[in-house]
Design an enzyme around this catalytic site. Structure first.
Site, PDB file in Angstrom:
ATOM      1  CG  ASP A  12      -3.438  21.144 -25.033  1.00 34.63           C
ATOM      2  OD1 ASP A  12      -4.379  20.344 -25.179  1.00 34.63           O
ATOM      3  OD2 ASP A  12      -2.919  21.768 -25.970  1.00 34.63           O
ATOM      4  NE  ARG A  92       5.484  25.953 -27.604  1.00 31.99           N
ATOM      5  CZ  ARG A  92       4.421  26.641 -27.204  1.00 31.99           C
ATOM      6  NH1 ARG A  92       4.557  27.655 -26.375  1.00 31.99           N
ATOM      7  NH2 ARG A  92       3.222  26.323 -27.642  1.00 31.99           N
ATOM      8  CG  ASP A 121       4.577  23.640 -29.602  1.00 34.60           C
ATOM      9  OD1 ASP A 121       5.502  24.286 -30.141  1.00 34.60           O
ATOM     10  OD2 ASP A 121       3.382  23.965 -29.674  1.00 34.60           O
ATOM     11  CB  SER A 171      -5.292  24.464 -30.635  1.00 36.25           C
ATOM     12  OG  SER A 171      -4.014  24.554 -30.063  1.00 36.25           O
TER      13      SER A 171
END
Ligand code: ARG
Length: 422
Positions: A12, A92, A121, A171
């Protein structure tokens, strides 16, 4: 114009570099924050530059992550929906804050991340970035362009951006506190994950140790300070906490402990099948919880559970900087004053349980609990207590006639049975 992009080196964010450059015309400054993901950071820097970053920052935030994010999670027994130890969710806000720091240094208020519009996220990045830099513009190319993983892989191929073979299957997001594996075959919630999804936990029955293993965890004010011989404050280089958790990940993982496979409710309303590896998190939280049961009163324990649930929900849903978090943390810290002691976790072929616990503040009194001799508990006190304890239930059932009816039914049935068989 510069943009500061949170860069992990994965699919990504690699697509995002090129996209920001070609489609938006930005000079991309990439920021890779080390939260213990164990990647080759030099290779990630080179990759960022090869794709087109004009400048790259690598920030070692491992100790900060362990101290300011993982330790509060342990004190809170942080498990979203009772299962997920929040590894990604905790990292995060820290990553977002480092990206904001870099943006300030680079004199820009344009920030970017590689999140899709379907996950949690984006919520965590956006909210933390806005809270710390209200003037910022946030660009999320994958979300904005509504790209799917297949489209991204195709774009990467056309642009000559290398895609790791694992990235084609799953992922992945990982850090010191856990590893999340999503996508690909795991999206079939009705199928067991393929063994190749796992990296931290031993899933091969032939490789699992035949003997059981033990982990001795020592807590001080609610946080682990030593696991087996590995002390959090050992060598004075500030790395102790990180090493201690890495040690627990390795050891519990070796015994096959630490896999989570559950259905999770995302913030955006989607239910998803989530698979995690979190050997240290699961064993340490279980040990911590067991120690709390030894030293806290039943009232404290019951109320703290409500706080823990709320804490986990806020962290999961990107509200790390919500003022309620600070309030909850103060309550939690207050409960941890006497959460000191030692816990032994036993592990055997993927299973684990606490087998011993002790504390100078233990409320467990063998004299009170024993069914053997030496009891200090006066049983004659119990009679009156039980009578009062059940008083309202007994009165309610009498007033509503419930107990009487059930009782009569049962008597009638009994009579029938007796007459039928007799
Ligand atoms: N479901 C987890 C969470 O929301 C894991 C997310 C993993 N993120 C990723 N980009 N693969 O925290």
């Amino acid at each position: 114009m510069r943009v500061a992009l949170a860069y992990s080196g994965g699919l990504d964010t690699s697509v995002a570099i090129r996209w920001l450059q070609v489609k938006y015309g930005y000079d991309v400054v990439t920021v890779t924050v080390d939260v213990g993901q164990g990647d080759d950071l030099k290779a990630i820097e080179e990759r960022a530059k090869a794709i087109g970053a004009v400048k790259h920052y690598t920030i070692d935030a491992r100790e900060e992550f362990a101290r300011d994010y993982v330790m509060p999670c342990i004190k809170a027994n942080g498990l979203y929906e009772g299962k997920y130890p929040l590894a990604t969710a905790l990292a995060r806000p820290l990553i977002a804050s480092k990206v904001v720091d870099v943006a300030r240094k680079e004199g820009t208020d344009v920030l970017a991340h590689g999140c899709t519009g379907k996950g949690n996220d984006q919520v965590r990045f956006d909210i933390t970035m806005r809270a710390l830099m209200p003037s910022c513009t946030i660009i999320a190319p994958i979300r904005d362009m509504n790209m799917t993983r297949d489209v991204e892989i195709e774009f990467a191929r056309r642009e000559g951006i290398e895609v790791a073979s694992e990235a084609k299957r799953y992922s992945i997001d990982q850090n010191l506190w856990g590893r999340a594996i999503e996508g690909g075959s795991l999206e079939s919630a009705d199928k067991e994950p393929d063994a190749d999804a796992f990296r931290w936990v031993n899933v091969d029955p032939k490789l699992l140790p035949d003997d059981s293993g033990y982990m001795h965890i020592e807590f001080d004010h609610g946080i682990p300070v030593a696991i087996d011989g590995v002390r959090a404050d050992d060598d004075g280089d500030g790395r102790g906490m990180v090493e201690m958790i890495e040690y627990a990940n390795e050891k519990a993982g070796r015994y096959g402990v630490g896999i989570i496979d559950h259905i999770e409710d995302r913030v955006v309303g989607i239910k998803s099948r989530e698979v995690y590896e979190a050997p240290a998190a699961l064993t340490i939280i279980e040990a911590h919880r067991e120690l709390e049961k030894l030293v806290l009163t039943s009232h404290q324990l019951r109320f703290k559970q409500l706080v823990e649930q709320q804490w986990s929900m806020l962290v999961y849903s990107g509200l790390w900087l919500e003022p309620l978090m600070a309030d909850l943390n103060r309550f939690i810290d207050s409960t941890q004053e006497y959460v000191s002691g030692k816990v032994t976790v036993k592990m055997y072929k993927g299973a684990f349980r606490v087998v011993a616990r002790s504390s100078p503040y233990s409320l467990y009194d063998e004299g009170l609990a024993t069914y053997g001799k030496g009891s200090t508990f006066d049983q004659s006190l119990a009679r009156g207590f039980v009578e009062l304890w059940g008083l309202q239930s007994i009165v309610a059932n009498r007033v509503r006639g419930i107990q009487t009816h059930h009782h009569e039914d049962r008597v009638m049935q009994g009579v029938d049975e007796v007459s039928m068989h007799g």
